[in-house]
Enzyme design. Structure first.
Site, mmCIF file in Angstrom:
data_model
loop_
_atom_site.group_PDB
_atom_site.id
_atom_site.type_symbol
_atom_site.label_atom_id
_atom_site.label_comp_id
_atom_site.label_asym_id
_atom_site.label_seq_id
_atom_site.Cartn_x
_atom_site.Cartn_y
_atom_site.Cartn_z
ATOM 1 N N ASP A 57 -19.069 -71.163 -25.017
ATOM 2 C CA ASP A 57 -20.114 -70.824 -26.664
ATOM 3 C C ASP A 57 -17.713 -70.938 -26.324
ATOM 4 O O ASP A 57 -17.216 -70.773 -25.948
ATOM 5 C CB ASP A 57 -19.987 -70.017 -26.734
ATOM 6 C CG ASP A 57 -21.317 -69.896 -26.363
ATOM 7 O OD1 ASP A 57 -22.386 -70.713 -26.678
ATOM 8 O OD2 ASP A 57 -22.445 -68.743 -26.936
ATOM 9 N N ARG A 58 -17.561 -71.777 -28.334
ATOM 10 C CA ARG A 58 -16.202 -71.112 -28.949
ATOM 11 C C ARG A 58 -15.316 -70.455 -28.671
ATOM 12 O O ARG A 58 -14.270 -70.330 -27.935
ATOM 13 C CB ARG A 58 -16.282 -71.839 -30.747
ATOM 14 C CG ARG A 58 -15.006 -72.735 -30.517
ATOM 15 C CD ARG A 58 -15.239 -72.966 -31.841
ATOM 16 N NE ARG A 58 -14.459 -72.903 -32.422
ATOM 17 C CZ ARG A 58 -14.045 -73.905 -33.610
ATOM 18 N NH1 ARG A 58 -14.593 -74.928 -34.112
ATOM 19 N NH2 ARG A 58 -12.102 -74.475 -34.227
#
Length: 313
Positions: free
Chosen positions: A145-146
């Site tokens: 995830d970012r």
């Protein structure tokens, strides 16, 4: 002035060489003059189909798949590629944890997506392809995830990419994360074996929930250090579902600190007051053996300084 051309409907059959590649990655190379925003819009609206079905940008192609491409306006010239800033180049070069002829493993910085997409022109993979132009077949082996930092594996060859995907499917990749979570875990809560179902909202956002109709998912948590309001835990993945650790932690009522999607607002506010500026989730260890080389790979990513400071505080 040259006008953009309208293409006819086209069908593309996928051969073995492109099996397991994400469809968005494949089409970015296949349709070089189609802007990314337009590509993701076509995928989101279901105008690009595989075997007559709508698919997500994350769909991994299989040999024999038939892609239907609708009529499209292609720009007469490829758009100028985004260029990574000097800061991003330095950051990614300094993040390399391991490299050989087959693999590149980095400590992914938090806040940078692994892949470009709608409203994001440059992710980790695009930047690394520009930094290392000789690595023609560089591909992400998995995603983070970012806001998640830590071990991110990239394959330099398609054959190695396929090996890694098979290892992941068969549960032969050992992944361990650090997570700072709300409250104190009880021994009976540590094993979370509940199915997860992924949904895509109309905006394209992915949302995952516990649902018996979903895919089997297993995370095993282990206490590392206890604090007054929180606990640092190891989270070992036995499956690789989207947002798995985050949703399983919330399911046990121990959401991850700083998680804006699945977290607890009051807990997040408390953690911000203690210096936390992002989600406290870090891929600290990855281990696997490549069948083709019999090489055992074991790579650990040190905890970022900002997360260490939160622990100290």
């Amino acid at each position: 002035m040259q006008k953009a051309s309208l293409t006819p409907v086209k069908f593309v059959t996928i051969d073995e060489a492109y099996a397991e590649q994400r469809i968005d990655n494949f089409l970015m190379n296949y349709l070089k003059t189609l802007p990314k925003t337009r590509l993701y819009r076509l995928l989101r609206k279901g105008e690009i189909r595989v075997n007559k079905k709508r698919i997500a940008p994350s769909y991994r192609l299989q040999a024999g798949d038939l892609i239907r491409l609708p009529p499209m306006q292609l720009d007469p010239k490829p758009a100028l590629a985004a260029t990574p800033s000097a800061r991003l180049v330095a950051l990614l070069r300094d993040s390399i944890l391991y490299e050989d002829n087959d693999l590149l493993i980095i400590n992914k910085p938090a806040g940078i997506p692994v892949h470009g997409g709608t409203n994001v022109s440059l992710g980790v993979i695009e930047a690394l392809r520009i930094i290392y132009p000789t690595l023609k077949h560089l591909e992400l082996a998995h995603r983070l995830d970012r806001d998640t930092s830590g071990c991110l594996v990239l394959a330099k060859k398609r054959s190695i990419l396929k090996e890694l995907h098979e290892l992941m499917r068969s549960g032969q990749v050992h992944k361990v994360y650090y997570a700072l979570t709300k409250g104190q875990w009880r021994p009976e809560e540590l094993r979370v074996d509940v199915a997860l179902l992924k949904n895509h909202l109309s905006s394209g956002e992915r949302v995952v929930r516990v649902d018996k109709e979903g895919k089997a998912s297993l995370t095993v948590f282990a206490p590392v250090k206890s604090f007054k309001d929180a606990m640092l835990v190891d989270a070992t993945l036995h499956t690789g579902r989207t947002h798995q650790i985050r949703v399983h932690a919330r399911y046990r009522s121990h959401p991850i600190a700083g998680d804006d999607k699945y977290g607890d607002k009051e807990f997040n506010k408390l953690m911000r007051e203690r210096g936390l500026k992002r989600m406290f989730l870090h891929a600290r260890l990855i281990e696997f053996t490549l069948p083709s080389t019999s090489k055992r790979i074991s790579v650990a990513a040190p905890l970022d300084a900002d997360l260490l400071e939160v622990i100290r505080s």
